[in-house]
Design a protein around this motif. Structure first.
Motif, PDB file in Angstrom:
ATOM      1  N   LYS A 229      12.636  40.082   3.336  1.00  0.00           N
ATOM      2  CA  LYS A 229      12.130  38.712   3.154  1.00  0.00           C
ATOM      3  C   LYS A 229      12.228  38.347   1.675  1.00  0.00           C
ATOM      4  CE  LYS A 229       8.295  39.961   5.270  1.00  0.00           C
ATOM      5  NZ  LYS A 229       8.703  41.163   6.016  1.00  0.00           N
ATOM      6  N   THR A 230      12.761  37.161   1.420  1.00  0.00           N
ATOM      7  CA  THR A 230      12.994  36.704   0.050  1.00  0.00           C
ATOM      8  C   THR A 230      12.364  35.333  -0.162  1.00  0.00           C
ATOM      9  OG1 THR A 230      15.107  37.894  -0.062  1.00  0.00           O
ATOM     10  CG2 THR A 230      14.753  36.139  -1.671  1.00  0.00           C
ATOM     11  N   ALA A 231      11.748  35.151  -1.324  1.00  0.00           N
ATOM     12  CA  ALA A 231      11.212  33.836  -1.718  1.00  0.00           C
ATOM     13  C   ALA A 231      11.808  33.454  -3.068  1.00  0.00           C
ATOM     14  CB  ALA A 231       9.691  33.874  -1.808  1.00  0.00           C
ATOM     15  N   VAL A 232      12.384  32.253  -3.132  1.00  0.00           N
ATOM     16  CA  VAL A 232      12.901  31.699  -4.381  1.00  0.00           C
ATOM     17  C   VAL A 232      12.108  30.424  -4.646  1.00  0.00           C
ATOM     18  CG1 VAL A 232      14.911  30.830  -5.626  1.00  0.00           C
ATOM     19  CG2 VAL A 232      15.196  32.610  -3.869  1.00  0.00           C
ATOM     20  N   ILE A 233      11.282  30.437  -5.681  1.00  0.00           N
ATOM     21  CA  ILE A 233      10.370  29.329  -5.948  1.00  0.00           C
ATOM     22  C   ILE A 233      10.693  28.725  -7.309  1.00  0.00           C
ATOM     23  CG2 ILE A 233       7.958  28.632  -6.195  1.00  0.00           C
ATOM     24  CD1 ILE A 233       7.190  31.008  -4.434  1.00  0.00           C
ATOM     25  N   PRO A 234      11.269  27.501  -7.321  1.00  0.00           N
ATOM     26  CA  PRO A 234      11.569  26.846  -8.591  1.00  0.00           C
ATOM     27  C   PRO A 234      10.429  25.920  -9.023  1.00  0.00           C
ATOM     28  CG  PRO A 234      12.651  25.680  -6.812  1.00  0.00           C
ATOM     29  CD  PRO A 234      11.841  26.779  -6.167  1.00  0.00           C
ATOM     30  N   PHE A 235      10.183  25.878 -10.316  1.00  0.00           N
ATOM     31  CA  PHE A 235       9.301  24.876 -10.905  1.00  0.00           C
ATOM     32  C   PHE A 235      10.195  23.831 -11.575  1.00  0.00           C
ATOM     33  CE2 PHE A 235       5.910  28.368 -11.850  1.00  0.00           C
ATOM     34  CZ  PHE A 235       5.542  28.372 -10.512  1.00  0.00           C
ATOM     35  N   VAL A 236      10.204  22.617 -11.047  1.00  0.00           N
ATOM     36  CA  VAL A 236      10.973  21.531 -11.655  1.00  0.00           C
ATOM     37  C   VAL A 236       9.984  20.663 -12.427  1.00  0.00           C
ATOM     38  CG1 VAL A 236      12.618  19.672 -11.266  1.00  0.00           C
ATOM     39  CG2 VAL A 236      12.555  21.619  -9.697  1.00  0.00           C
ATOM     40  N   GLN A 237       9.888  20.917 -13.709  1.00  0.00           N
ATOM     41  CA  GLN A 237       8.831  20.332 -14.524  1.00  0.00           C
ATOM     42  C   GLN A 237       9.288  18.992 -15.108  1.00  0.00           C
ATOM     43  OE1 GLN A 237       7.678  22.717 -17.876  1.00  0.00           O
ATOM     44  NE2 GLN A 237       5.814  21.563 -18.268  1.00  0.00           N
ATOM     45  N   THR A 238       9.188  17.926 -14.297  1.00  0.00           N
ATOM     46  CA  THR A 238       9.484  16.585 -14.795  1.00  0.00           C
ATOM     47  C   THR A 238       8.376  16.159 -15.752  1.00  0.00           C
ATOM     48  OG1 THR A 238       8.497  15.749 -12.734  1.00  0.00           O
ATOM     49  CG2 THR A 238      10.890  15.803 -12.861  1.00  0.00           C
ATOM     50  N   ARG A 239       8.776  15.627 -16.919  1.00  0.00           N
ATOM     51  CA  ARG A 239       7.809  15.291 -17.963  1.00  0.00           C
ATOM     52  C   ARG A 239       8.108  13.902 -18.524  1.00  0.00           C
ATOM     53  NH1 ARG A 239       8.228  20.340 -22.021  1.00  0.00           N
ATOM     54  NH2 ARG A 239      10.240  19.338 -22.355  1.00  0.00           N
ATOM     55  N   ARG A 240       7.069  13.109 -18.694  1.00  0.00           N
ATOM     56  CA  ARG A 240       7.242  11.784 -19.298  1.00  0.00           C
ATOM     57  C   ARG A 240       7.591  11.941 -20.773  1.00  0.00           C
ATOM     58  NH1 ARG A 240       1.866   9.035 -17.881  1.00  0.00           N
ATOM     59  NH2 ARG A 240       1.827  10.614 -16.241  1.00  0.00           N
ATOM     60  N   THR A 241       8.493  11.066 -21.252  1.00  0.00           N
ATOM     61  CA  THR A 241       8.896  11.134 -22.654  1.00  0.00           C
ATOM     62  C   THR A 241       8.572   9.811 -23.352  1.00  0.00           C
ATOM     63  OG1 THR A 241      11.156  10.539 -21.973  1.00  0.00           O
ATOM     64  CG2 THR A 241      10.674  12.881 -22.285  1.00  0.00           C
TER      65      THR A 241
ATOM     66  N   PRO B 263       0.807  -1.218   0.000  1.00  0.00           N
ATOM     67  CA  PRO B 263       0.000   0.000   0.000  1.00  0.00           C
ATOM     68  C   PRO B 263       0.841   1.269   0.000  1.00  0.00           C
ATOM     69  CG  PRO B 263       0.119  -0.859   2.228  1.00  0.00           C
ATOM     70  CD  PRO B 263       0.862  -1.837   1.345  1.00  0.00           C
ATOM     71  N   VAL B 264       2.167   1.113   0.050  1.00  0.00           N
ATOM     72  CA  VAL B 264       3.072   2.260   0.153  1.00  0.00           C
ATOM     73  C   VAL B 264       3.775   2.485  -1.179  1.00  0.00           C
ATOM     74  CG1 VAL B 264       5.059   3.241   1.378  1.00  0.00           C
ATOM     75  CG2 VAL B 264       3.429   1.792   2.600  1.00  0.00           C
ATOM     76  N   GLN B 265       3.960   3.750  -1.553  1.00  0.00           N
ATOM     77  CA  GLN B 265       4.717   4.084  -2.745  1.00  0.00           C
ATOM     78  C   GLN B 265       5.577   5.314  -2.471  1.00  0.00           C
ATOM     79  OE1 GLN B 265       1.740   4.735  -5.761  1.00  0.00           O
ATOM     80  NE2 GLN B 265       1.233   6.785  -5.048  1.00  0.00           N
ATOM     81  N   LEU B 266       6.607   5.496  -3.298  1.00  0.00           N
ATOM     82  CA  LEU B 266       7.497   6.648  -3.186  1.00  0.00           C
ATOM     83  C   LEU B 266       7.233   7.591  -4.346  1.00  0.00           C
ATOM     84  CD1 LEU B 266      10.845   4.829  -2.298  1.00  0.00           C
ATOM     85  CD2 LEU B 266       9.267   5.966  -0.716  1.00  0.00           C
ATOM     86  N   VAL B 267       7.315   8.895  -4.063  1.00  0.00           N
ATOM     87  CA  VAL B 267       6.987   9.904  -5.065  1.00  0.00           C
ATOM     88  C   VAL B 267       8.058  10.998  -5.066  1.00  0.00           C
ATOM     89  CG1 VAL B 267       5.277  11.588  -5.845  1.00  0.00           C
ATOM     90  CG2 VAL B 267       4.517   9.488  -4.705  1.00  0.00           C
ATOM     91  N   TYR B 268       8.552  11.336  -6.269  1.00  0.00           N
ATOM     92  CA  TYR B 268       9.381  12.539  -6.437  1.00  0.00           C
ATOM     93  C   TYR B 268       8.510  13.590  -7.112  1.00  0.00           C
ATOM     94  CZ  TYR B 268      12.584  15.990  -8.226  1.00  0.00           C
ATOM     95  OH  TYR B 268      13.185  17.188  -8.497  1.00  0.00           O
ATOM     96  N   GLU B 269       8.430  14.785  -6.497  1.00  0.00           N
ATOM     97  CA  GLU B 269       7.512  15.816  -6.973  1.00  0.00           C
ATOM     98  C   GLU B 269       8.090  17.200  -6.692  1.00  0.00           C
ATOM     99  OE1 GLU B 269       2.753  16.096  -6.545  1.00  0.00           O
ATOM    100  OE2 GLU B 269       3.812  16.156  -4.626  1.00  0.00           O
ATOM    101  N   ASN B 270       8.556  17.874  -7.741  1.00  0.00           N
ATOM    102  CA  ASN B 270       9.075  19.240  -7.625  1.00  0.00           C
ATOM    103  C   ASN B 270      10.118  19.390  -6.511  1.00  0.00           C
ATOM    104  OD1 ASN B 270       9.011  21.937  -8.712  1.00  0.00           O
ATOM    105  ND2 ASN B 270       8.025  22.600  -6.822  1.00  0.00           N
ATOM    106  N   GLY B 271      11.069  18.467  -6.486  1.00  0.00           N
ATOM    107  CA  GLY B 271      12.136  18.531  -5.497  1.00  0.00           C
ATOM    108  C   GLY B 271      11.867  17.771  -4.223  1.00  0.00           C
ATOM    109  N   ALA B 272      10.621  17.462  -3.945  1.00  0.00           N
ATOM    110  CA  ALA B 272      10.258  16.758  -2.716  1.00  0.00           C
ATOM    111  C   ALA B 272      10.211  15.250  -2.958  1.00  0.00           C
ATOM    112  CB  ALA B 272       8.900  17.232  -2.212  1.00  0.00           C
ATOM    113  N   VAL B 273      10.554  14.476  -1.923  1.00  0.00           N
ATOM    114  CA  VAL B 273      10.397  13.024  -1.941  1.00  0.00           C
ATOM    115  C   VAL B 273       9.446  12.654  -0.811  1.00  0.00           C
ATOM    116  CG1 VAL B 273      11.527  10.782  -1.694  1.00  0.00           C
ATOM    117  CG2 VAL B 273      12.691  12.627  -2.912  1.00  0.00           C
TER     118      VAL B 273
END
Length: 267
Positions: A152-164, A116-126
């Motif tokens: 105050k500073t915010a740096v927000i990256p979009f890591v767009q993983t895409r299936r090929t 019932p458990v799975q691992l996910v990589y999503e926009n830098g998070a695991v």
């Protein structure tokens, strides 16, 4: 003599029954425990690989590496992509128009067969996710929120993983996860908050009023909310969850939004 013979037979039967039942109990309990241990070891090994995967993808969007390869032994599992995730950043207190940046991405998912458990990589998070029962964040997302003095500073990256080429693989072989940077750009840089409608938070300072939204699954949303809430330390209750959508509202003097497109294939 006959009584002694009967006694020996009864004793043998009792001892044999005890040995048999003990073996059955040990087999049943031991086998179950062995399966649990094997399952946990399989997930722990895959989790370490996903941590390496997160570091390798960070090489692409932070350090400009052209590609990276990460090997993982499936061990009776599938490796593929999950439900699409959406990311959006909007500045809401500009006097003329509201700058808005957004993208969609395909999370990478490792799912052991029968678990019932799975691992996910999503926009830098695991995340270690238990289907329909929540998740645990094992690697924080790559967004940076910091305070330097009164700035105050915010740096927000979009890591767009895409299936090929491949949508997924399964089995027990060793698979290579190839990640290739196909594009990178700075979507927005805002560093003059006097251009915005002043003092959105009523604290006497000029700030950009930012809304950062992550649309993921209901299982993963609470972990995203907790991580972002912790990082945006200067504002209490900055983030909220509704279904699978996390929304964070906060003020900053400096905002940087970047995007890196990462093509993902399995071989």
């Amino acid at each position: 003599m006959a009584e002694r013979g009967v006694s020996d037979v009864v004793g043998f039967v009792l001892v044999f029954a005890l040995v048999t039942s003990t073996a059955a109990i040990v087999y049943t309990v031991g086998f179950s425990g062995l399966q649990d241990t094997r399952e946990e070891e399989r997930l722990s090994n895959a989790e370490r690989v996903f941590d390496i995967l997160a570091d390798n993808v960070a090489d692409l969007h932070y350090r400009g590496a052209p590609s990276r390869a990460t090997e993982i032994k499936l061990a009776d599992a599938t490796l593929g992509f999950g439900q699409e995730t959406s990311l959006r950043v909007e500045v809401t207190n500009m006097p003329s128009s509201s700058p808005s940046y957004g993208t969609n991405l395909d999370p990478i998912v490792y799912a052991p067969t029968g678990s019932p458990v799975q691992l996910v990589y999503e926009n830098g998070a695991v995340l270690r996710e238990r289907r329909n029962a929540g998740s645990v964040l094992t690697e924080r997302p790559d967004a940076v929120f910091r305070v330097d003095g009164t700035t105050k500073t915010a740096v927000i990256p979009f890591v767009q993983t895409r299936r090929t080429r491949s949508s997924g693989v399964g089995g027990s072989s060793t698979v290579r996860i190839r990640t290739e940077r196909s594009g990178s750009e700075v979507l927005g840089v805002l560093a003059s908050p006097s251009d915005a409608d002043s003092d959105p938070d009523g604290d006497g300072s000029d700030e950009y009023r930012v809304v950062y939204a992550v649309e993921t699954t209901e299982n993963r949303a609470p972990r995203w909310e907790a991580s972002l809430e912790e990082q945006i330390s200067w504002r209490s209750d900055a983030c909220s969850v509704s279904g699978g959508t996390v929304t964070c509202a906060f003020g900053v003097e400096r905002l940087y939004v970047t995007a890196t497109r990462v093509d993902v294939s399995f071989s």
